[in-house]
Design a protein around this motif. Sequence first.
Motif, PDB file in Angstrom:
ATOM      1  N   LEU A 177      31.629 -73.492 -93.036  1.00  0.00           N
ATOM      2  CA  LEU A 177      32.505 -74.241 -92.149  1.00  0.00           C
ATOM      3  C   LEU A 177      33.933 -74.301 -92.649  1.00  0.00           C
ATOM      4  O   LEU A 177      34.865 -74.289 -91.857  1.00  0.00           O
ATOM      5  CB  LEU A 177      31.965 -75.658 -91.960  1.00  0.00           C
ATOM      6  CG  LEU A 177      30.592 -75.743 -91.298  1.00  0.00           C
ATOM      7  CD1 LEU A 177      30.144 -77.183 -91.210  1.00  0.00           C
ATOM      8  CD2 LEU A 177      30.620 -75.096 -89.942  1.00  0.00           C
ATOM      9  N   GLY A 178      34.156 -74.387 -93.955  1.00  0.00           N
ATOM     10  CA  GLY A 178      35.496 -74.530 -94.494  1.00  0.00           C
ATOM     11  C   GLY A 178      36.188 -73.218 -94.759  1.00  0.00           C
ATOM     12  O   GLY A 178      37.350 -73.185 -95.114  1.00  0.00           O
ATOM     13  N   ASN A 179      35.511 -72.091 -94.596  1.00  0.00           N
ATOM     14  CA  ASN A 179      36.096 -70.794 -94.919  1.00  0.00           C
ATOM     15  C   ASN A 179      36.580 -70.106 -93.651  1.00  0.00           C
ATOM     16  O   ASN A 179      35.820 -69.874 -92.730  1.00  0.00           O
ATOM     17  CB  ASN A 179      35.066 -69.898 -95.612  1.00  0.00           C
ATOM     18  CG  ASN A 179      34.585 -70.508 -96.903  1.00  0.00           C
ATOM     19  OD1 ASN A 179      35.286 -71.303 -97.510  1.00  0.00           O
ATOM     20  ND2 ASN A 179      33.384 -70.139 -97.323  1.00  0.00           N
ATOM     21  N   VAL A 180      37.857 -69.773 -93.623  1.00  0.00           N
ATOM     22  CA  VAL A 180      38.428 -69.025 -92.511  1.00  0.00           C
ATOM     23  C   VAL A 180      38.631 -67.603 -92.994  1.00  0.00           C
ATOM     24  O   VAL A 180      39.188 -67.385 -94.073  1.00  0.00           O
ATOM     25  CB  VAL A 180      39.768 -69.652 -92.059  1.00  0.00           C
ATOM     26  CG1 VAL A 180      40.396 -68.831 -90.950  1.00  0.00           C
ATOM     27  CG2 VAL A 180      39.547 -71.083 -91.626  1.00  0.00           C
ATOM     28  N   PRO A 181      38.186 -66.592 -92.237  1.00  0.00           N
ATOM     29  CA  PRO A 181      38.357 -65.210 -92.687  1.00  0.00           C
ATOM     30  C   PRO A 181      39.830 -64.868 -92.873  1.00  0.00           C
ATOM     31  O   PRO A 181      40.671 -65.238 -92.062  1.00  0.00           O
ATOM     32  CB  PRO A 181      37.761 -64.376 -91.549  1.00  0.00           C
ATOM     33  CG  PRO A 181      36.902 -65.307 -90.776  1.00  0.00           C
ATOM     34  CD  PRO A 181      37.467 -66.681 -90.979  1.00  0.00           C
ATOM     35  N   GLY A 182      40.142 -64.180 -93.946  1.00  0.00           N
ATOM     36  CA  GLY A 182      41.500 -63.738 -94.200  1.00  0.00           C
ATOM     37  C   GLY A 182      42.321 -64.717 -95.006  1.00  0.00           C
ATOM     38  O   GLY A 182      43.441 -64.416 -95.385  1.00  0.00           O
ATOM     39  N   GLN A 183      41.835 -65.909 -95.246  1.00  0.00           N
ATOM     40  CA  GLN A 183      42.566 -66.888 -96.042  1.00  0.00           C
ATOM     41  C   GLN A 183      41.814 -67.129 -97.335  1.00  0.00           C
ATOM     42  O   GLN A 183      40.600 -67.158 -97.363  1.00  0.00           O
ATOM     43  CB  GLN A 183      42.696 -68.207 -95.297  1.00  0.00           C
ATOM     44  CG  GLN A 183      43.570 -68.149 -94.072  1.00  0.00           C
ATOM     45  CD  GLN A 183      43.695 -69.520 -93.422  1.00  0.00           C
ATOM     46  OE1 GLN A 183      43.046 -70.455 -93.842  1.00  0.00           O
ATOM     47  NE2 GLN A 183      44.531 -69.614 -92.416  1.00  0.00           N
ATOM     48  N   THR A 184      42.565 -67.313 -98.396  1.00  0.00           N
ATOM     49  CA  THR A 184      41.956 -67.643 -99.670  1.00  0.00           C
ATOM     50  C   THR A 184      42.442 -69.010-100.089  1.00  0.00           C
ATOM     51  O   THR A 184      43.581 -69.389 -99.825  1.00  0.00           O
ATOM     52  CB  THR A 184      42.320 -66.614-100.758  1.00  0.00           C
ATOM     53  OG1 THR A 184      43.733 -66.599-100.900  1.00  0.00           O
ATOM     54  CG2 THR A 184      41.814 -65.227-100.386  1.00  0.00           C
ATOM     55  N   VAL A 213      36.045 -68.919 -84.102  1.00  0.00           N
ATOM     56  CA  VAL A 213      35.916 -67.750 -84.965  1.00  0.00           C
ATOM     57  C   VAL A 213      36.002 -66.469 -84.136  1.00  0.00           C
ATOM     58  O   VAL A 213      36.607 -65.483 -84.547  1.00  0.00           O
ATOM     59  CB  VAL A 213      34.594 -67.817 -85.754  1.00  0.00           C
ATOM     60  CG1 VAL A 213      34.368 -66.564 -86.561  1.00  0.00           C
ATOM     61  CG2 VAL A 213      34.565 -69.031 -86.647  1.00  0.00           C
ATOM     62  N   LEU A 214      35.410 -66.484 -82.939  1.00  0.00           N
ATOM     63  CA  LEU A 214      35.452 -65.287 -82.107  1.00  0.00           C
ATOM     64  C   LEU A 214      36.876 -64.947 -81.683  1.00  0.00           C
ATOM     65  O   LEU A 214      37.255 -63.768 -81.624  1.00  0.00           O
ATOM     66  CB  LEU A 214      34.559 -65.471 -80.885  1.00  0.00           C
ATOM     67  CG  LEU A 214      33.057 -65.543 -81.161  1.00  0.00           C
ATOM     68  CD1 LEU A 214      32.303 -65.824 -79.882  1.00  0.00           C
ATOM     69  CD2 LEU A 214      32.571 -64.265 -81.798  1.00  0.00           C
ATOM     70  N   ASP A 215      37.672 -65.974 -81.387  1.00  0.00           N
ATOM     71  CA  ASP A 215      39.068 -65.722 -81.028  1.00  0.00           C
ATOM     72  C   ASP A 215      39.837 -65.133 -82.206  1.00  0.00           C
ATOM     73  O   ASP A 215      40.663 -64.230 -82.038  1.00  0.00           O
ATOM     74  CB  ASP A 215      39.739 -67.009 -80.557  1.00  0.00           C
ATOM     75  CG  ASP A 215      39.165 -67.502 -79.236  1.00  0.00           C
ATOM     76  OD1 ASP A 215      38.695 -66.654 -78.444  1.00  0.00           O
ATOM     77  OD2 ASP A 215      39.189 -68.726 -79.016  1.00  0.00           O
ATOM     78  N   GLN A 216      39.581 -65.628 -83.394  1.00  0.00           N
ATOM     79  CA  GLN A 216      40.257 -65.099 -84.581  1.00  0.00           C
ATOM     80  C   GLN A 216      39.850 -63.650 -84.834  1.00  0.00           C
ATOM     81  O   GLN A 216      40.684 -62.819 -85.197  1.00  0.00           O
ATOM     82  CB  GLN A 216      39.936 -65.961 -85.795  1.00  0.00           C
ATOM     83  CG  GLN A 216      40.542 -67.345 -85.724  1.00  0.00           C
ATOM     84  CD  GLN A 216      40.119 -68.213 -86.896  1.00  0.00           C
ATOM     85  OE1 GLN A 216      39.363 -67.775 -87.745  1.00  0.00           O
ATOM     86  NE2 GLN A 216      40.621 -69.434 -86.919  1.00  0.00           N
ATOM     87  N   LEU A 217      38.572 -63.337 -84.641  1.00  0.00           N
ATOM     88  CA  LEU A 217      38.126 -61.952 -84.834  1.00  0.00           C
ATOM     89  C   LEU A 217      38.731 -61.034 -83.777  1.00  0.00           C
ATOM     90  O   LEU A 217      39.084 -59.884 -84.066  1.00  0.00           O
ATOM     91  CB  LEU A 217      36.600 -61.887 -84.791  1.00  0.00           C
ATOM     92  CG  LEU A 217      35.875 -62.503 -85.986  1.00  0.00           C
ATOM     93  CD1 LEU A 217      34.381 -62.493 -85.756  1.00  0.00           C
ATOM     94  CD2 LEU A 217      36.221 -61.751 -87.253  1.00  0.00           C
ATOM     95  N   LYS A 218      38.872 -61.534 -82.546  1.00  0.00           N
ATOM     96  CA  LYS A 218      39.478 -60.725 -81.488  1.00  0.00           C
ATOM     97  C   LYS A 218      40.942 -60.429 -81.812  1.00  0.00           C
ATOM     98  O   LYS A 218      41.415 -59.309 -81.638  1.00  0.00           O
ATOM     99  CB  LYS A 218      39.361 -61.451 -80.159  1.00  0.00           C
ATOM    100  CG  LYS A 218      39.858 -60.654 -78.984  1.00  0.00           C
ATOM    101  CD  LYS A 218      39.646 -61.410 -77.684  1.00  0.00           C
ATOM    102  CE  LYS A 218      40.208 -60.631 -76.506  1.00  0.00           C
ATOM    103  NZ  LYS A 218      40.064 -61.370 -75.245  1.00  0.00           N
ATOM    104  N   LYS A 219      41.665 -61.447 -82.310  1.00  0.00           N
ATOM    105  CA  LYS A 219      43.064 -61.241 -82.677  1.00  0.00           C
ATOM    106  C   LYS A 219      43.194 -60.242 -83.821  1.00  0.00           C
ATOM    107  O   LYS A 219      44.076 -59.376 -83.824  1.00  0.00           O
ATOM    108  CB  LYS A 219      43.708 -62.565 -83.071  1.00  0.00           C
ATOM    109  CG  LYS A 219      43.959 -63.486 -81.908  1.00  0.00           C
ATOM    110  CD  LYS A 219      44.555 -64.796 -82.376  1.00  0.00           C
ATOM    111  CE  LYS A 219      44.690 -65.793 -81.232  1.00  0.00           C
ATOM    112  NZ  LYS A 219      45.199 -67.090 -81.698  1.00  0.00           N
ATOM    113  N   ALA A 220      42.297 -60.347 -84.802  1.00  0.00           N
ATOM    114  CA  ALA A 220      42.339 -59.423 -85.934  1.00  0.00           C
ATOM    115  C   ALA A 220      42.037 -58.005 -85.478  1.00  0.00           C
ATOM    116  O   ALA A 220      42.639 -57.040 -85.956  1.00  0.00           O
ATOM    117  CB  ALA A 220      41.356 -59.865 -87.008  1.00  0.00           C
ATOM    118  N   ASP A 221      41.128 -57.854 -84.518  1.00  0.00           N
ATOM    119  CA  ASP A 221      40.779 -56.530 -84.010  1.00  0.00           C
ATOM    120  C   ASP A 221      41.936 -55.944 -83.213  1.00  0.00           C
ATOM    121  O   ASP A 221      42.223 -54.746 -83.290  1.00  0.00           O
ATOM    122  CB  ASP A 221      39.523 -56.619 -83.142  1.00  0.00           C
ATOM    123  CG  ASP A 221      39.000 -55.256 -82.750  1.00  0.00           C
ATOM    124  OD1 ASP A 221      39.092 -54.335 -83.581  1.00  0.00           O
ATOM    125  OD2 ASP A 221      38.477 -55.116 -81.616  1.00  0.00           O
TER     126      ASP A 221
END
Length: 127
Positions: A80-87, A102-110
């Motif tokens: 829950l606390g981990n966002v892909p691409g951020q450390t 999360v799906l919106d973030q993956l779509k933007k990254a794609d």
Amino acid sequence: MQTVFIVIHLMIVAVLIGAVLLQKSEGGGLGMGGGAGFMSSRGTANLLTRTTAVLAVGFFVTSLLLTWLAGYDRKPTSILGNVPGQTQSGGATPVAPTGGGVLDQLKKADEQQSPAAPSAPQAPQSQ
């Protein structure tokens, strides 16, 4: 260490299966009870019963040991606390919620990674 307990566990299982199969059927559940075999004496029945009981206790102990060893190094994790691409750097700072899931973030990254696709398929040109 876990491999040693697995090998011991498998040896106990093999001997336990053999001890159970050697015992005489008293109920005649499949119509095969009775008959005089080489293991028909009363003393061997007590020996096999005690052997089965000892092997059953060994089976349960090694099962519990293997369960404990499997969960010994396991640490609880949270997605829950981990966002892909951020450390996370430094201490435990809460992550601010962003617009969308999360799906919106993956779509933007794609979309950022793939080049712009043509709007419509092109028909072949004849000369």
